[in-house]
Scaffold this active site. Structure first.
Site, PDB file in Angstrom:
ATOM      1  N   HIS A 163     -10.095   1.633   0.116  1.00  0.00           N
ATOM      2  CA  HIS A 163      -8.634   1.512   0.183  1.00  0.00           C
ATOM      3  C   HIS A 163      -8.160   0.924  -1.138  1.00  0.00           C
ATOM      4  O   HIS A 163      -8.424  -0.241  -1.434  1.00  0.00           O
ATOM      5  CB  HIS A 163      -8.244   0.627   1.362  1.00  0.00           C
ATOM      6  CG  HIS A 163      -6.766   0.536   1.578  1.00  0.00           C
ATOM      7  ND1 HIS A 163      -5.851   1.292   0.874  1.00  0.00           N
ATOM      8  CD2 HIS A 163      -6.036  -0.220   2.441  1.00  0.00           C
ATOM      9  CE1 HIS A 163      -4.634   0.996   1.273  1.00  0.00           C
ATOM     10  NE2 HIS A 163      -4.714   0.077   2.224  1.00  0.00           N
ATOM     11  N   CYS A 176       0.793  -1.235   0.000  1.00  0.00           N
ATOM     12  CA  CYS A 176       0.000   0.000   0.000  1.00  0.00           C
ATOM     13  C   CYS A 176       0.822   1.280   0.000  1.00  0.00           C
ATOM     14  O   CYS A 176       0.259   2.370   0.012  1.00  0.00           O
ATOM     15  CB  CYS A 176      -0.986  -0.044   1.157  1.00  0.00           C
ATOM     16  SG  CYS A 176      -1.951  -1.565   1.094  1.00  0.00           S
ATOM     17  N   HIS A 180      -3.387   7.932   5.896  1.00  0.00           N
ATOM     18  CA  HIS A 180      -3.577   6.596   5.338  1.00  0.00           C
ATOM     19  C   HIS A 180      -4.969   6.100   5.747  1.00  0.00           C
ATOM     20  O   HIS A 180      -5.716   5.627   4.900  1.00  0.00           O
ATOM     21  CB  HIS A 180      -2.468   5.659   5.816  1.00  0.00           C
ATOM     22  CG  HIS A 180      -2.450   4.352   5.111  1.00  0.00           C
ATOM     23  ND1 HIS A 180      -2.393   4.257   3.741  1.00  0.00           N
ATOM     24  CD2 HIS A 180      -2.515   3.077   5.573  1.00  0.00           C
ATOM     25  CE1 HIS A 180      -2.416   2.981   3.398  1.00  0.00           C
ATOM     26  NE2 HIS A 180      -2.494   2.238   4.486  1.00  0.00           N
TER      27      HIS A 180
END
Lengths: 268, 396
Positions: B324, B165, B290
């Site tokens: 996400h 990520c 995040h």
């Protein structure tokens, strides 16, 4: 050729079942020794705690084994090393297993296998094993992944003025994906690059980009040719050159129209 | 600590996600907290969660010249490249500098694994991929970057960063180094990741997916929603109206799928990013967090923000808008950061209603507008990888 980047190769590590370790590989690449038979078994990632060691996929076990060898040989502390982990395909056995499970039983995908499927699994385990919190990356550039990883490691080494661990590893394609993806056997390589020459420096290296049509570098030894079908095989010419102390320039293809031009020098 | 770096100009940028294609769609989503999330209608077998799906990719094949690359991830990348005049901006850079002097550095976590999964569903009688799917350059992590380089007719260095990520955030760092050393004159950075069985059922196996729309930093958050996105930025040596001024990369050295509890890796990345930008945390107007809405990430990140930033900094996660997007999360965070610098609009924590008490005054529920000059973007990932980017507004 564009800007020249300079670094020192502080250590080299190599592992394939037929050439388990840099001393064996170096000797075979020089035409002084030969591949071993029967082939060696995959090394166990001794750096990891026992529970992780058992579950480690081949890519992680191999990458950590050569990383450990390269760092030991470099006499650099592992804790502060920057690192670049290159792999063309990542762990193809995990890809095959997850894709197979997804067809019939998606709810049975293994959580451990899933978190081990990330391309940066070896990078992550390296940090866990050594406690190193320095920047670490995981890169791919298809069949030029070693050259691209070396390029990334060199830019890091030069920009940051710090040593960099470079690791390259690919494994065999297995299962259905082997009908499409070509990679055979196990091959893992590593080196530590440093901006400063030390008592342990194996060779110095100048590198830059070379534009114009590229072609693969012919391999010189039977031992290297036997590994040419692994997806990390683009590392072989540089390791042969290191073994043979070749000072003639090498153009490692980065693409059909671009190469990383390398010149080794300063062999002791 | 790293030394201050010279600024890098961001001369074009765009992102496509579940909120739509391009900056106008992002702005509307950010200002109105209009979420692109919907109940999962993607997986072949049911999975009770919400997803950030980009509409219409199934009916949007690649142009015939690129048809050999066809798969969902490249369709998404292609749609992304066409937004906000990005293709034209790259064409101008190509003409100005030459194709060989423009790099492509893209981040992706799973690349076109969705196509590989499809091939496994359609194996022939001998257990092989169907003939038309035997495309070695598609079924590999570098596929996205190789496709994008060909689509943009570029010939410079081409590299895939695949660090889960943080992938497309780290692409900015790699490109900065190539630019600094004069190896290239421009770089296309960013990345793309699409929804696929591997990540939906993989995160499900780790008990990290939420059965409802995700709620970043909410006291009752129940996990993540997966999303898909493609985003791109064109970088040149600066200064410029929009600039990358810092980045930091660091490792947790702790666990493969859980963040280090004290946020030490994330904080090291933050420290390095601020040092390269030559600024103090007090200069930061906005943080694009995040904020995945997983219990652990948000707990660790909230504590980091609370201890390092002043109360005036407006911090928020856009995962409630887009989901996400994994390897694309870095470029999506970067895109919302650049949007804030351009428009002054800082998103809220869409999807959340009651913030976790661990949150300091920095983390806000609602969008707000201000004179935004400096933005930090956080991207953290599996393997304990952390990347923090700093963007600033320059004289236009």
């Amino acid at each position: 050729m564009t800007t020249v980047m300079k670094a020192c190769i502080e250590s080299a590590a190599f592992w394939a079942p037929s050439l388990p370790g840099w001393p064996v590989a170096r000797s075979a690449f020089r035409g002084e020794g030969r591949s071993i038979d029967p082939p060696a078994r995959r090394p166990s990632p001794e750096l990891l705690p026992a529970a992780e060691r058992r579950r480690a996929p081949d890519t992680v076990a191999l990458a950590l084994a050569v990383a450990d060898d390269a760092v030991s040989g470099s006499h650099q502390p592992a804790q502060e090393l920057l690192s670049v982990f290159a792999s063309c395909h990542g762990d193809l056995a995990i890809t095959d297993a997850i894709c197979t499970t997804l067809v019939e039983h998606p709810l049975l995908v293994s959580p451990t296998r899933f978190h081990n499927s990330v391309h940066n699994a070896a990078s992550g385990y390296w940090g866990i094993a050594t406690g190193c919190r320095a920047a670490s990356s995981a890169v791919s550039a298809y069949e030029q992944s070693f050259a691209a990883g070396l390029f990334e490691a060199l830019t890091l080494c030069v920009c940051e003025g710090r040593p960099v661990l470079l690791v390259g590893c690919d494994v065999a394609a297995c299962g259905a994906i082997a009908s499409t993806t070509v990679s055979q056997g196990l091959l893992a390589v590593a080196m530590v690059l440093s901006p400063e020459r030390s008592a342990h420096t194996l060779a110095t290296l100048d590198a830059g980009l070379l534009h114009g049509s590229s072609s693969p570098i012919p391999l010189r030894s039977e031992a290297a040719l036997a590994l040419a079908k692994n997806a990390m095989a683009d590392a072989l010419p540089l390791y042969e050159a290191l073994a043979r102390e070749t000072t003639a320039p090498l153009a490692l293809p980065l693409s059909p129209t671009l190469s990383l031009r390398i010149r080794l020098a300063g062999f002791d | 600590m790293p030394s201050k770096i010279a600024p890098i100009a961001v001369t074009a940028w765009t992102a496509t996600s579940a909120v739509g294609s391009g900056r106008a769609a992002m702005l509307e989503a950010a200002t109105r907290s209009r979420s692109g999330l919907r109940p999962n209608d993607f997986t072949h077998q049911p999975l009770p969660t919400w997803i950030g799906r980009v509409a219409g990719l199934e009916e949007a094949p690649l142009p015939s010249s690129l048809a050999a690359w066809d798969c969902r991830n490249h369709r998404l990348a292609w749609q992304g490249l066409q937004a906000d005049g990005f293709l034209d901006a790259v064409a101008r850079a190509r003409e100005r500098f030459g194709a060989a002097r423009v790099a492509v550095v893209l981040g992706t976590s799973t690349s076109s694994i969705g196509a590989t999964e499809e091939a496994y569903r359609r194996l022939d009688a001998e257990g092989r991929f169907p003939v038309e799917m035997r495309l070695p350059r598609v079924h590999t992590p570098h596929s996205l970057s190789a496709f994008t380089q060909e689509a943009l007719a570029l010939e410079g260095p081409c590299l895939t960063i695949s660090t889960a990520c943080s992938s497309s955030a780290k692409a900015f760092a790699t490109a900065e180094r190539m630019l600094r050393l004069g190896l290239v004159d421009a770089a296309v950075v960013g990345g793309a990741d699409t929804l696929c069985g591997s990540v939906l059922f993989g995160f499900n196996a780790l008990q990290l997916v939420s059965p409802e729309a995700c709620r970043p930093f909410d006291v009752a958050r129940a996990g993540i929603n997966l999303g898909e996105a493609a985003g791109f930025a064109l970088l040149e040596r600066g200064p410029g109206a929009l600039m990358l001024t810092g980045y930091g990369e660091a490792s947790d050295a702790y666990h493969m799928s859980a963040p280090e509890p004290n946020g030490l890796g994330a904080e090291r990345a933050l420290d390095d990013a601020l040092a390269r930008a030559g600024i103090d945390a007090s200069a930061v107007d906005h943080i694009s967090l995040h904020g995945t809405a997983s219990a652990k990430n948000d707990e660790v990140e909230a504590a980091l923000v609370a201890r390092r930033f002043g109360a005036r900094t407006h911090a928020s996660s856009t995962k409630g808008l887009t989901g996400h997007t994994l390897g694309a999360a870095g470029i999506v965070g970067a895109a919302f950061s650049l949007l804030a610098l351009e428009t002054g609009w800082m998103p809220g924590n869409a999807g959340s209603t009651r913030l976790d008490p661990a949150c300091g005054p920095q983390i806000r529920l609602d969008a707000a507008r201000a004179d935004v000059r400096c933005v930090v973007s956080h991207s953290f990932g599996f393997g304990g990888t952390n990347c923090v980017l700093v963007f600033e507004r320059g004289a236009s």
